[in-house]
Design a protein around this motif. Structure first.
Motif, PDB file in Angstrom:
ATOM      1  N   PHE A 190       0.869  -1.195   0.000  1.00  0.00           N
ATOM      2  CA  PHE A 190       0.000   0.000   0.000  1.00  0.00           C
ATOM      3  C   PHE A 190       0.894   1.229   0.000  1.00  0.00           C
ATOM      4  O   PHE A 190       1.894   1.269   0.724  1.00  0.00           O
ATOM      5  N   HIS A 191       0.552   2.189  -0.802  1.00  0.00           N
ATOM      6  CA  HIS A 191       1.415   3.370  -0.837  1.00  0.00           C
ATOM      7  C   HIS A 191       0.646   4.634  -1.204  1.00  0.00           C
ATOM      8  O   HIS A 191      -0.384   4.586  -1.872  1.00  0.00           O
ATOM      9  N   LYS A 192       1.179   5.744  -0.723  1.00  0.00           N
ATOM     10  CA  LYS A 192       0.754   7.078  -1.153  1.00  0.00           C
ATOM     11  C   LYS A 192       1.922   7.653  -1.926  1.00  0.00           C
ATOM     12  O   LYS A 192       3.006   7.793  -1.373  1.00  0.00           O
ATOM     13  N   LEU A 229       1.381  11.770 -10.006  1.00  0.00           N
ATOM     14  CA  LEU A 229       0.209  11.018 -10.434  1.00  0.00           C
ATOM     15  C   LEU A 229       0.729   9.799 -11.194  1.00  0.00           C
ATOM     16  O   LEU A 229       1.614   9.920 -12.037  1.00  0.00           O
ATOM     17  N   GLU A 230       0.181   8.626 -10.875  1.00  0.00           N
ATOM     18  CA  GLU A 230       0.646   7.400 -11.515  1.00  0.00           C
ATOM     19  C   GLU A 230      -0.326   6.985 -12.616  1.00  0.00           C
ATOM     20  O   GLU A 230      -1.533   6.920 -12.379  1.00  0.00           O
ATOM     21  N   THR A 231       0.220   6.704 -13.791  1.00  0.00           N
ATOM     22  CA  THR A 231      -0.597   6.093 -14.843  1.00  0.00           C
ATOM     23  C   THR A 231      -0.015   4.719 -15.123  1.00  0.00           C
ATOM     24  O   THR A 231       1.211   4.552 -15.092  1.00  0.00           O
ATOM     25  N   LEU A 266      -5.410   5.632 -13.507  1.00  0.00           N
ATOM     26  CA  LEU A 266      -4.861   6.900 -13.014  1.00  0.00           C
ATOM     27  C   LEU A 266      -4.978   6.886 -11.497  1.00  0.00           C
ATOM     28  O   LEU A 266      -6.093   6.777 -10.960  1.00  0.00           O
ATOM     29  N   HIS A 267      -3.840   6.980 -10.827  1.00  0.00           N
ATOM     30  CA  HIS A 267      -3.830   7.052  -9.370  1.00  0.00           C
ATOM     31  C   HIS A 267      -3.275   8.415  -8.988  1.00  0.00           C
ATOM     32  O   HIS A 267      -2.070   8.646  -9.096  1.00  0.00           O
ATOM     33  N   PRO A 268      -4.142   9.327  -8.580  1.00  0.00           N
ATOM     34  CA  PRO A 268      -3.686  10.706  -8.358  1.00  0.00           C
ATOM     35  C   PRO A 268      -2.779  10.830  -7.143  1.00  0.00           C
ATOM     36  O   PRO A 268      -2.744   9.960  -6.275  1.00  0.00           O
ATOM     37  N   PRO A 326      -3.974   6.839  -1.224  1.00  0.00           N
ATOM     38  CA  PRO A 326      -3.387   5.508  -1.089  1.00  0.00           C
ATOM     39  C   PRO A 326      -3.988   4.507  -2.067  1.00  0.00           C
ATOM     40  O   PRO A 326      -5.149   4.623  -2.461  1.00  0.00           O
ATOM     41  N   HIS A 327      -3.160   3.568  -2.456  1.00  0.00           N
ATOM     42  CA  HIS A 327      -3.633   2.433  -3.251  1.00  0.00           C
ATOM     43  C   HIS A 327      -2.670   1.276  -3.028  1.00  0.00           C
ATOM     44  O   HIS A 327      -1.694   1.400  -2.309  1.00  0.00           O
ATOM     45  N   GLY A 328      -2.980   0.178  -3.666  1.00  0.00           N
ATOM     46  CA  GLY A 328      -2.178  -1.016  -3.440  1.00  0.00           C
ATOM     47  C   GLY A 328      -2.972  -2.223  -3.871  1.00  0.00           C
ATOM     48  O   GLY A 328      -3.923  -2.087  -4.646  1.00  0.00           O
TER      49      GLY A 328
END
Ligand SMILES: [Fe+2]
Length: 434
Positions: A303-305, A310-312, A334-336, A340-342
């Motif tokens: 899991f990360h911020k 911005l990640e594509t 698209l992860h702005p 957080p995501h993961g």
């Protein structure tokens, strides 16, 4: 003829003088410089049958950009707080590579686009404001350039440096490319000081054109150029590929994704940046490719911020274990910045249960754009509803939801595993004696 063969210090093809701006040949052909950094950076000289400025003066037109390439300058707006999964773009009508270019996201120095060309280019193109990096998700063809043709196919990266005249000749079947437009510099090969110049690939993997296809043709040859949102057409009476030779290191090239030889780690997790192939100002481009799974380390993304980018991710091929079944080939997530995501719940369950798939069977292209990065209206129109729900298992699966005993359980577990060691680590006695 000399007794032995030699190569010169600068790449060259065809008929060229002994040095730029010198020797008798320059009184018979027309030299043109493609130069970066004022006159002090990377440079290539081309030698032409006809002068580079033989345009027809009354034929130059500034084009209506909105009509010419309606989605290239798709309006931008800020993005934050919500992840997006973009479906594959289906153009309303067949368009060529550039007239069908559609912007997804952009910051001050880089924009990411998608194009699904289905029509031939009846003009040549020059980008006067950016270097273009293509990833060919689907399709094949020939990139015709001043320096010679480059044949490409699915899984190739194409680098078209700023200012180079070119044209795409499409092969048969559907075509789908992700395009990274770099306004402030050319891609630099990414290398870590401690792992050297052959991870994650070698410069010898780059393929530069070497076959000149010199055209001594007269007619009407249109060249469209672009700077920011200004598209201009000019017309020449001779073919732009009237080049009999060139010398220099400012060149287009291709690079196959299969030549990425990734860094892997048995006992840890290589972060996404460890898979970087190119650095651009305000962006880094990574390739996640087929590789062995971490044996004892975390084989999922943690899991990360990402607090600055911005990640594509463009999904090219494979199982996309981290996509949770939501993402399919050709989609872009698209992860702005900051959010957080993961791993999705099913993937994390597999890891927690001790499963190990052995091989990451996937190819994906990640481009992280420095904040502030904005999203286009076109991208939002492709956004698949419900992507945020792909993590919903964390609120419904009892394994992940609140329990009164959770803290005590974790404390007890931590005590039990406190002395556990990795199997691949040196054992306590291994270093003793000689
Ligand atoms: Fe991420």
């Amino acid at each position: 003829m000399e007794k032995f063969e030699y190569f010169r210090g600068t790449p060259e093809v065809g008929i060229v003088p002994k040095a730029p701006h010198a020797g008798p040949l320059i009184r018979h052909v027309y030299e043109q410089e493609h130069g970066r950094g004022g006159f002090a950076g990377k440079v290539t000289h081309t030698y032409h049958l006809y002068p580079a400025t033989n345009w027809l003066p009354d034929e130059t037109r500034v084009l209506d950009g909105g009509a010419w390439a309606p989605h290239w300058e798709s309006p931008l707006r800020p993005l934050g707080g919500t992840h997006h999964a973009l479906t594959v773009m289906t153009p309303a009508e067949p368009r060529d590579v550039y007239r069908g270019m559609a912007r997804l996201v952009a910051n001050a120095t880089v924009a990411m686009h998608v194009t699904a060309p289905a029509a031939p280019m009846d003009y040549f193109f020059e980008h006067h404001g950016a270097t273009l990096v293509y990833f060919v998700h689907q399709g094949a063809g020939t990139l015709e350039t001043t320096f010679g043709p480059i044949e490409f196919r699915k899984g190739d990266c194409l680098v078209v440096p700023k200012g180079i005249t070119h044209r795409f000749e499409l092969g048969s079947g559907p075509q789908y490319y992700w395009v990274y437009e770099s306004f402030a510099g050319d891609p630099e090969k990414s290398e870590a000081p401690t792992t050297g110049q052959f991870i994650t690939h070698s410069r010898s993997d780059y393929k530069f054109p070497r076959t000149l296809d010199t055209r001594n043709e007269s007619g009407r040859f249109e060249i469209v150029s672009k700077v920011d949102g200004i598209y201009t057409r000019r017309v020449h009476p001779t073919h732009p590929f009237d080049v009999i030779g060139w010398r220099g290191d400012y060149l287009p090239y291709k690079f196959a994704v299969e030549d990425v030889r990734p860094l892997v780690a048995d006992r840890s997790h290589v972060p996404p940046s460890g898979h970087t192939i190119f650095k651009l100002p305000g962006c880094y481009l990574c390739v996640f490719t087929v590789r062995s799974v971490e044996k004892e380390g975390m084989w999922l993304p943690f899991f990360h911020k990402n607090l600055d980018y911005l990640e594509t991710i463009g999904y090219h091929f494979g199982d996309f274990f981290s996509g949770g079944g939501v993402v399919t080939q050709g989609m872009v997530t698209l992860h702005p910045v900051g959010l957080p995501h993961g791993p999705k719940p099913r993937a994390l369950e597999a890891f927690l249960d001790g499963q190990n798939p052995g091989v990451h069977h996937e190819v994906a292209i990640m481009a992280d754009l420095a904040n502030p990065t904005q999203v286009s209206e076109l991208a939002l129109s492709l956004s698949k509803p419900g992507y945020m729900k792909s993590w919903a298992g964390y609120t419904t699966d009892p394994r992940f939801t609140w329990s009164a005993n959770r803290l005590a359980e974790v404390q007890a577990l931590a005590e039990r595993v406190a002395d556990a060691r990795d199997e691949l680590a040196p054992k306590e006695r291994d270093g003793e004696g000689a």
